[in-house]
Write an enzyme that holds these catalytic residues in place. Structure first.
Site, PDB file in Angstrom:
ATOM      1  N   ASP A 162       3.439   9.459  -0.624  1.00 42.43           N
ATOM      2  CA  ASP A 162       2.274   8.669  -0.220  1.00 42.43           C
ATOM      3  C   ASP A 162       2.025   7.587  -1.264  1.00 42.43           C
ATOM      4  OD1 ASP A 162       0.019   7.964   1.253  1.00 42.43           O
ATOM      5  OD2 ASP A 162      -0.632  10.045   1.494  1.00 42.43           O
ATOM      6  N   HIS A 220       0.807  -1.222   0.000  1.00 45.45           N
ATOM      7  CA  HIS A 220       0.000   0.000   0.000  1.00 45.45           C
ATOM      8  C   HIS A 220       0.837   1.267   0.000  1.00 45.45           C
ATOM      9  CE1 HIS A 220      -4.080  -1.734   0.785  1.00 45.45           C
ATOM     10  NE2 HIS A 220      -3.317  -2.785   1.019  1.00 45.45           N
TER      11      HIS A 220
HETATM   12  C1  G6P Z   1      -1.034   3.253   6.257  1.00 46.53           C
HETATM   13  C2  G6P Z   1      -0.471   1.862   6.058  1.00 46.53           C
HETATM   14  C3  G6P Z   1      -1.380   0.817   6.683  1.00 46.53           C
HETATM   15  C4  G6P Z   1      -1.669   1.178   8.125  1.00 46.53           C
HETATM   16  C5  G6P Z   1      -2.233   2.588   8.223  1.00 46.53           C
HETATM   17  C6  G6P Z   1      -2.511   3.027   9.675  1.00 46.53           C
HETATM   18  O1  G6P Z   1      -2.194   3.426   5.507  1.00 46.53           O
HETATM   19  O2  G6P Z   1      -0.287   1.591   4.674  1.00 46.53           O
HETATM   20  O3  G6P Z   1      -0.776  -0.455   6.628  1.00 46.53           O
HETATM   21  O4  G6P Z   1      -2.556   0.253   8.697  1.00 46.53           O
HETATM   22  O5  G6P Z   1      -1.321   3.483   7.638  1.00 46.53           O
HETATM   23  O6  G6P Z   1      -1.377   2.869  10.471  1.00 46.53           O
HETATM   24  P1  G6P Z   1      -1.337   1.877  11.726  1.00 46.53           P
HETATM   25  O7  G6P Z   1       0.109   1.801  12.094  1.00 46.53           O
HETATM   26  O8  G6P Z   1      -2.189   2.513  12.766  1.00 46.53           O
HETATM   27  O9  G6P Z   1      -1.892   0.545  11.290  1.00 46.53           O
END
Ligand code: G6P
Length: 462
Positions: free
Chosen positions: A365, A157
């Site tokens: 991003d 992602h």
């Molecule tokens: C981004 C990453 C995700 C992640 C999200 C929130 O979108 O690509 O993998 O889940 O941030 O971050 P966190 O560390 O809270 O999961």
């Protein structure tokens, strides 16, 4: 049809309590999985001091959630360390913020092995296993070692960085080799895909073949870009829901006719929030007629607060906000409302619809779904203008936005000004173009393309 088994570190919050701070992954995966049904396996969000994890299984609608707790020590090293202080900064080109620690890497591998072992008993031969994001790069290899022969795909992602940056990772070859165990590696943009190919070629470990296939570490797999989308119709509907309308009316009353500029992000150093605030300050400086005529609402949901770099950035944003209000504020007008908490996506959709400008200006991003949600939420009669960083994956598709270089503070201020004075017909033209783009490449399109590519046979003689 094969069953879909999705694996990610973060599983969407069932309770909804974390929904407001959810990143693109949970938003996108949930929307995709809702349609097909299947299993969603991942971390429960809880930690324990000792003991072996016992999976918790529960079903909501057509999705079966299987989650496991993490040991506190693993959480600190695998998630807080390797995922968020090594891979995250590095893949976002922040070598200056990346730390490298062998213990973190060992823990990262151990947690991936543990995920594989815990998932294994639930898998059937003809499942399509779809692994998500940088936390779980080695999961496919671990599943193969347990004897899983079925189709396993991986989607990243976040950006895949250029080789020069990526090779700073002491385990760059190990992770690339781990990726070669998947049948399909999906990336967000053609630029990420180019970087992926470039690494194979330059390090002499593989090369591209015809039809999206690559040869890497002696294996043949498919590598392709699949830009993630949103459930466009659903988000558009949200923006006219009672909750959205109520929230936006409340906000609108408080604005006293001033134009609204809005920014919504996780509080993350990749999002370019301090640069954005400087650009707003420059707008007020260079275009004095805009003073008292606009209000910037910057919503920054707290994120990864256990990571020191995030605390430091929070301090910087707070200082910048205070400075702007102190410098330009009047006794009856504050230029900036900085809010350090999350809101529901419904409420946000109402704010987007009310605003004249949406600021999505990350320094880097993978995609940025807020940009797409911003477009979906607009009304045809009076659409807002999206100011979008060229370093967001979304900029590849969304050419109707005002594309900016977020490091160029003056240029971002100019783009804001242009958005503020843009005539209605130009706003409508741009918005229609943007809407068509996000309607065509929506979440269904993304999921279908990925799953179809994953199900496709790879000709071993290729
Ligand atoms: C981004 C990453 C995700 C992640 C999200 C929130 O979108 O690509 O993998 O889940 O941030 O971050 P966190 O560390 O809270 O999961």
């Amino acid at each position: 049809m094969s069953r879909l088994v999705v694996v990610s570190n973060r599983v969407t919050p069932i309770s909804g309590s974390r929904a407001a701070t959810a990143g693109g992954l949970t938003v996108g995966v949930l929307a995709a999985l809702r349609e097909t049904g299947g299993i969603w396996f991942g971390w429960s969000g809880e930690t324990v001091e000792t003991g072996m994890p016992i999976p918790k299984v529960f079903r909501t609608g057509n999705i079966t959630y299987i989650t496991i707790d993490l040991l506190q020590a693993d959480f600190e090293r695998y998630y807080g360390g390797f995922a968020n202080r090594t891979l995250w900064p590095l893949f976002h080109y922040r070598l200056d913020l990346a730390s490298f620690d062998r213990d973190w890497y060992v823990s990262y591998r151990r947690v991936n092995q543990l995920f594989a072992e815990q998932l294994y008993p639930y898998l059937r031969d003809d499942d399509l296993v779809w692994v998500h994001d940088y936390h779980l790069i080695p999961l496919g290899e671990e599943l193969r070692q347990l004897g899983i022969k079925g189709r396993i795909g991986f989607f990243l992602h976040i950006p895949f960085p250029s080789t020069e940056v990526y090779v700073a990772l002491p385990w760059h070859d190990r992770l690339m080799e781990a990726l070669s165990h998947y049948d399909l590696v999906g990336l967000q943009t053609s630029n990420d895909l180019r970087n992926f190919h470039d690494y194979l070629y330059r390090e002499g470990v593989g090369y591209g073949l015809a039809d999206g296939l690559v040869r890497a570490f002696g294996r043949t797999l498919r590598a392709q870009d699949f830009p993630i989308g949103i459930d466009t119709e659903d988000f558009a509907r949200m923006a006219t829901s009672t909750e959205a309308v109520r929230a936006s009316q409340r906000l609108s009353r408080s604005l006293l006719g001033r134009k609204l500029i809005i920014g919504v992000d996780r509080l993350d150093y990749t999002k370019g929030i301090t640069e954005r605030l400087r650009a707003y300050e420059t707008l007020l400086q260079n275009y004095p007629r805009q003073r008292t005529q606009v209000t910037l609402v910057q919503i920054s949901a707290p994120s990864r607060e256990e990571v020191p770099e995030y605390l430091e950035m929070r301090r910087q944003v707070e200082a910048a906000s205070g400075r702007i209000n102190g410098l330009f504020g009047e006794f009856d007008w504050m230029p900036l409302r900085y809010i350090n908490r999350g809101f529901t996506r419904r409420t946000l959709s109402g704010f987007f619809r009310l605003s004249r400008i949406g600021l999505v200006t990350p320094l880097r991003d993978g995609m940025n779904l807020v940009a797409k949600e911003y477009i979906a939420a607009q009304s045809e009669e009076d659409p807002g203008v999206l100011v979008l960083s060229r370093f967001a994956g979304a900029a590849d598709e969304l050419d109707g936005a005002l594309i900016v270089n977020p490091y160029d503070i003056e240029a971002v201020a100019e783009a804001m000004h242009r958005g503020l004075i843009m005539p209605l017909d130009e706003r409508q033209d741009r918005w229609r173009r943007l809407l068509a783009q996000i309607q065509e490449r929506d979440i269904v399109h993304w999921r279908q393309n990925f799953v179809d590519a994953l199900a496709q046979e790879i000709d071993p003689t290729n």
